[in-house]
Design an enzyme around this catalytic site. Structure first.
Site, short mmCIF file in Angstrom:
data_model
loop_
_atom_site.label_atom_id
_atom_site.label_comp_id
_atom_site.label_asym_id
_atom_site.label_seq_id
_atom_site.Cartn_x
_atom_site.Cartn_y
_atom_site.Cartn_z
N GLY A 14 0.79 -1.23 0.00
CA GLY A 14 0.00 0.00 0.00
C GLY A 14 0.83 1.28 0.00
O GLY A 14 1.84 1.40 -0.70
N TYR A 164 -11.32 3.55 14.58
CA TYR A 164 -10.38 4.07 13.57
C TYR A 164 -10.30 5.59 13.68
O TYR A 164 -9.21 6.17 13.74
CB TYR A 164 -10.84 3.66 12.17
N1 LIG Z 1 -6.05 3.67 2.15
C1 LIG Z 1 -6.62 4.81 2.50
O1 LIG Z 1 -7.57 5.30 1.84
C2 LIG Z 1 -6.13 5.57 3.71
C3 LIG Z 1 -6.75 6.80 3.99
C4 LIG Z 1 -6.31 7.53 5.09
C5 LIG Z 1 -5.27 7.03 5.86
N2 LIG Z 1 -4.72 5.83 5.58
C6 LIG Z 1 -3.62 5.36 6.44
O2 LIG Z 1 -2.50 5.03 5.64
C7 LIG Z 1 -1.68 4.08 6.33
C8 LIG Z 1 -1.30 2.96 5.38
O3 LIG Z 1 -2.49 2.26 5.04
P1 LIG Z 1 -2.75 1.57 3.62
O4 LIG Z 1 -4.03 2.10 3.10
O5 LIG Z 1 -1.53 1.61 2.79
O6 LIG Z 1 -3.07 0.08 4.11
P2 LIG Z 1 -2.33 -1.32 3.87
O7 LIG Z 1 -2.01 -1.49 2.43
O8 LIG Z 1 -3.16 -2.32 4.55
O9 LIG Z 1 -0.95 -1.11 4.64
C9 LIG Z 1 -0.90 -1.08 6.03
C10 LIG Z 1 0.48 -1.50 6.45
O10 LIG Z 1 0.52 -1.51 7.89
C11 LIG Z 1 1.02 -2.77 8.31
N3 LIG Z 1 0.51 -3.20 9.60
C12 LIG Z 1 -0.77 -3.30 10.01
N4 LIG Z 1 -0.82 -3.81 11.25
C13 LIG Z 1 0.47 -4.04 11.64
C14 LIG Z 1 1.07 -4.58 12.79
N5 LIG Z 1 0.36 -5.02 13.82
N6 LIG Z 1 2.42 -4.66 12.82
C15 LIG Z 1 3.18 -4.27 11.78
N7 LIG Z 1 2.65 -3.76 10.65
C16 LIG Z 1 1.32 -3.65 10.58
C17 LIG Z 1 0.55 -3.74 7.23
O11 LIG Z 1 1.27 -4.95 7.32
P3 LIG Z 1 0.61 -6.34 6.82
O12 LIG Z 1 0.71 -6.31 5.33
O13 LIG Z 1 1.47 -7.36 7.47
O14 LIG Z 1 -0.81 -6.35 7.30
C18 LIG Z 1 0.84 -2.91 6.00
O15 LIG Z 1 2.19 -2.98 5.68
C19 LIG Z 1 -2.49 3.63 7.54
O16 LIG Z 1 -2.02 4.30 8.69
C20 LIG Z 1 -3.91 4.09 7.20
O17 LIG Z 1 -4.67 4.31 8.35
C21 LIG Z 1 -5.11 5.08 4.51
#
Ligand SMILES: NC(=O)c1ccc[n+]([C@@H]2O[C@H](COP(=O)([O-])OP(=O)(O)OC[C@H]3O[C@@H](n4cnc5c(N)ncnc54)[C@H](OP(=O)(O)O)[C@@H]3O)[C@@H](O)[C@H]2O)c1
Length: 285
Positions: A14, A164
């Site tokens: 991501g 969240y």
């Molecule tokens: N996508 C959106 O629209 C959006 C919008 C606003 C904010 N965000 C924020 O952006 C950030 C990245 O999210 P993303 O959308 O890229 O999601 P994602 O693709 O699910 O990536 C999340 C990352 O965090 C890791 N992670 C989760 N739980 C963990 C744990 N217990 N220990 C170690 N690593 C952990 C995941 O590892 P695994 O692969 O092992 O699960 C993954 O590498 C997050 O903080 C999210 O809240 C996202």
């Protein structure tokens, strides 16, 4: 970014993967943090496929565990003499209530307490940098958030969205309170809104209905590369070095929610987070 070292949590997929890649493109040494060696290796291979000369290392921790966060930070302190940029990117969305090994609700532990504790544990490395930056990935979901001080674990009233939004509000409060309390002027902290990004975050730990809602919602989302732009900008830009404690979107400062402006909540959250992480003195510990 030559001679700069950056740590990106949740770098295996991501927004985190796109952030790590972009930092490598800019010449930084990037430490990808992931929860398994296999995922870290796959991530480094994927980055090197595109950027054969990428300067990469990895660090492992399940960020839901305070023990593992401390262990990862101790390992980094053994191997490195400084850290220039910490990107607290890892995050999760959970439909159902469960507690971590520390007895803490998962979104509160991973999305808020992990950045709070990891930053503190890495301060000895960060202060060795000339221009240390801490970037914490929050979200506009924080506008709907409230810190439930009487029950931050939401034991009484859990809902994935509530948990969240609370955790993402905590990211913004942490960033501004860090700025207010910091003891080294050069330390800069930034909270980031990446926008709606097409990732799997809403599919991993969700009930089928929530997963379906995320599949539909993310259709209009941007690519992870675009979602990473503000984090990368804050890591590399020369102009933002002195601007600290603010909320950022599309590479610009943005007004945060009214609740995120509460000095009282920011201070109360800081004390609560210290207590939940077993920290006595944040800056001199
Ligand atoms: N996508 C959106 O629209 C959006 C919008 C606003 C904010 N965000 C924020 O952006 C950030 C990245 O999210 P993303 O959308 O890229 O999601 P994602 O693709 O699910 O990536 C999340 C990352 O965090 C890791 N992670 C989760 N739980 C963990 C744990 N217990 N220990 C170690 N690593 C952990 C995941 O590892 P695994 O692969 O092992 O699960 C993954 O590498 C997050 O903080 C999210 O809240 C996202």
């Amino acid at each position: 970014m030559k001679n700069k070292t950056c740590l990106v949590t949740g770098a295996n997929t991501g927004i985190g993967l796109a952030t790590a890649k972009a930092l490598c493109k800019n010449g930084a040494r990037v430490i990808v943090s992931s929860r398994s060696k296999e995922k870290a290796m796959r991530t480094m291979d994927a980055i090197r496929e595109e950027l054969p000369d990428a300067d990469l290392d990895y660090a492992l921790a399940d960020l839901s565990s305070q023990r593992e966060i401390r262990k990862m930070a101790a390992g980094l302190k053994n191997s490195y003499s400084k850290l220039d940029v910490l990107i607290n990117n890892a995050g999760g969305w959970f439909s159902t209530f469960a507690l971590t090994e520390d007895g803490i609700e998962r979104q509160w532990a991973i999305n808020h307490l992990a950045p709070f504790l990891l930053t503190q544990q890495l301060l000895p490395l960060l202060i060795q940098s000339e221009d240390p930056r801490i970037i914490t990935v929050s979200s506009d979901s924080h506008f709907h958030g409230k810190i439930h001080f009487d029950d931050v674990n939401l034991r009484q009233n859990y809902h994935g969205l509530r948990a969240y939004a609370q955790s993402k509000l905590a990211n913004v409060l942490f960033t501004r309170e860090f700025e207010r309390r910091k003891t080294e002027r050069k330390l800069s902290s930034y909270a980031v809104q990446p926008g709606l990004v097409k990732t799997d975050i809403g599919l991993k730990h969700t009930l089928s209905l929530h997963g379906l809602a995320w599949k539909i919602r993310r259709l209009t989302g941007k690519s992870p590369e675009r979602g990473a732009e503000t984090s990368v900008y804050l890591a590399i830009s020369k102009e933002v070095g002195g601007i600290s404690g603010a909320y950022w979107d599309k590479c610009k400062q943005k007004n945060q929610s009214k609740k995120a402006n509460s000095s009282e909540d920011a201070s109360r959250l800081w004390e609560l987070s210290k207590e939940m992480c077993g920290i006595d003195t944040y800056f001199d510990g």
